[in-house]
Design a protein around this motif. Structure first.
Motif, short mmCIF file in Angstrom:
data_model
loop_
_atom_site.label_atom_id
_atom_site.label_comp_id
_atom_site.label_asym_id
_atom_site.label_seq_id
_atom_site.Cartn_x
_atom_site.Cartn_y
_atom_site.Cartn_z
N GLY A 37 0.83 -1.22 0.00
CA GLY A 37 0.00 0.00 0.00
C GLY A 37 0.85 1.25 0.00
N GLU A 38 0.18 2.39 -0.08
CA GLU A 38 0.89 3.67 -0.18
C GLU A 38 1.62 4.00 1.13
OE1 GLU A 38 -2.19 6.42 -1.27
OE2 GLU A 38 -2.05 5.87 -3.40
N THR A 39 1.01 3.66 2.25
CA THR A 39 1.59 4.04 3.54
C THR A 39 2.96 3.41 3.78
OG1 THR A 39 -0.69 4.12 4.32
CG2 THR A 39 1.04 4.32 5.98
N PRO A 40 3.11 2.07 3.62
CA PRO A 40 4.41 1.46 3.96
C PRO A 40 5.45 1.50 2.84
CG PRO A 40 2.79 -0.25 3.53
CD PRO A 40 2.09 1.05 3.32
N GLY A 132 -1.26 -1.11 7.65
CA GLY A 132 -1.84 0.20 7.40
C GLY A 132 -3.29 0.18 7.89
N ILE A 133 -4.02 1.21 7.53
CA ILE A 133 -5.45 1.25 7.88
C ILE A 133 -6.23 1.79 6.69
CG2 ILE A 133 -5.09 3.48 9.06
CD1 ILE A 133 -7.56 2.81 10.78
N GLY A 134 -7.33 1.12 6.37
CA GLY A 134 -8.17 1.56 5.26
C GLY A 134 -9.15 2.65 5.70
N HIS A 138 -10.40 -0.96 8.00
CA HIS A 138 -9.91 -2.33 7.84
C HIS A 138 -8.40 -2.40 8.07
CE1 HIS A 138 -9.04 -2.22 3.16
NE2 HIS A 138 -8.12 -1.60 3.84
N LYS A 167 -7.26 2.71 -6.72
CA LYS A 167 -6.10 3.62 -6.81
C LYS A 167 -4.80 2.87 -7.11
CE LYS A 167 -4.91 3.67 -1.87
NZ LYS A 167 -4.62 4.45 -0.67
N TYR A 168 -4.76 1.58 -6.83
CA TYR A 168 -3.53 0.82 -7.06
C TYR A 168 -3.38 0.34 -8.50
CZ TYR A 168 -3.92 0.52 -1.96
OH TYR A 168 -4.05 0.81 -0.63
N LYS A 201 -6.44 10.43 6.63
CA LYS A 201 -6.52 9.33 7.59
C LYS A 201 -6.86 9.83 9.00
CE LYS A 201 -5.54 5.79 4.87
NZ LYS A 201 -4.31 5.04 4.71
P1 PGA Z 1 -2.86 2.71 1.93
O1 PGA Z 1 -3.82 1.48 2.26
O2 PGA Z 1 -1.60 2.50 2.69
O3 PGA Z 1 -2.67 2.61 0.43
O4 PGA Z 1 -3.58 3.95 2.35
C1 PGA Z 1 -4.15 1.21 3.57
C2 PGA Z 1 -5.14 0.07 3.63
O5 PGA Z 1 -6.13 0.07 2.91
O6 PGA Z 1 -4.93 -0.83 4.45
#
Ligand code: PGA
Length: 244
Positions: A37-40, A132-134, A138, A167-168, A201
């Motif tokens: 994901g984008e965060t890590p 991460g967190i959605g 989630h 988005k991915y 977030k």
């Molecule tokens: P993100 O995704 O790091 O791309 O924001 C987080 C997630 O959905 O768990």
């Protein structure tokens, strides 16, 4: 659970990369679970740099991918496989036997789940889990309403995940189900870091840290983890009542 606030995404990612470095130094045969994901992404990039700079031996490390989109092949740039290949496996030349990702193309997904559960168990459990967190709260694909007692499972993706998940992908992807580690894995992990950055977030971080623990908002489970850390940048912390 503890909250840690960093000035920006870079400082946050640097601290997380340092966490992985010190884990490998103290326990070379550790089991690391990582989200894509984008965060890590920046954490992975900084970890790669640090490993190269310090010539750290990661040959004993076991790496586990948190989740995968069902029916999205590893060659698709939106897949979690693709992320790990691009950000970690190729840059660090990690042998395949050290990296364990869900085969979401399998026609026996249930077996995939049991395989992953057994692998984690047989390696002594997860030492460090980085998630991460959605936008729906989630963790992995543990969607709202999920049981806190699940190990690996296949799940119908939530509307928010189906929308945000696009988005991915370069072109519109047909998303329906996910395969994921469960929240029981998170509870049993020796240490868990939940990362979030950016103003978008801020709402979900507040719910994670300051509101009730409920499976309708899965990330709230972090409050129950004795060695759980919610690590956020200032923007993601902007709606918290308690900022220390
Ligand atoms: P993100 O995704 O790091 O791309 O924001 C987080 C997630 O959905 O768990």
């Amino acid at each position: 659970m503890q909250l840690k606030i960093y000035d920006d995404h870079h400082k946050l990612s640097d601290a997380v990369a340092d966490e992985i470095m010190s884990l490998v130094k103290t326990k070379p045969g550790a089991v690391l679970c990582l989200a894509s994901g984008e965060t890590p992404r920046l954490t992975c990039q900084l970890f790669v740099q640090k490993v190269k700079n310090e010539k750290l031996d990661i040959s004993q490390l076991t790496m586990i991918g948190l989740d995968e989109w069902v029916n999205i092949p590893p060659s698709n740039e939106g897949s979690c496989h693709y992320f790990f290949k691009n950000e970690l496996i190729n840059p660090l030349h990690i042998p395949e036997k050290q990296v364990h990702l869900f085969d979401a193309m399998s026609d026996k997904l249930e077996n995939e789940c049991r395989r992953m559960d057994a692998l984690i168990r047989n390696n002594g459990g997860i030492d460090l889990m980085i998630v991460g967190i959605g936008m729906n709260g989630h963790i992995g694909f543990n969607e709202p309403g999920v049981s806190f007692d699940n190990y690996s499972h296949v799940i119908d993706l939530d509307e928010t995940t189906l929308t945000v998940g696009q988005k991915y992908f370069k072109s519109k992807a047909t998303l329906q189900k996910g395969i994921t580690l469960g929240l029981k894995h998170l509870q049993e992990s020796k240490k868990v870091l939940l990362l979030a950055n950016g103003a978008k977030k801020a709402g979900v971080v507040t719910k994670t840290v300051e509101e009730e623990v409920t499976n309708t908002f899965p990330a709230s489970i972090m409050q129950t983890h004795a060695n759980g850390f919610v690590m956020v940048d200032r923007e993601a912390a902007s709606l918290l009542k308690q900022k220390n």
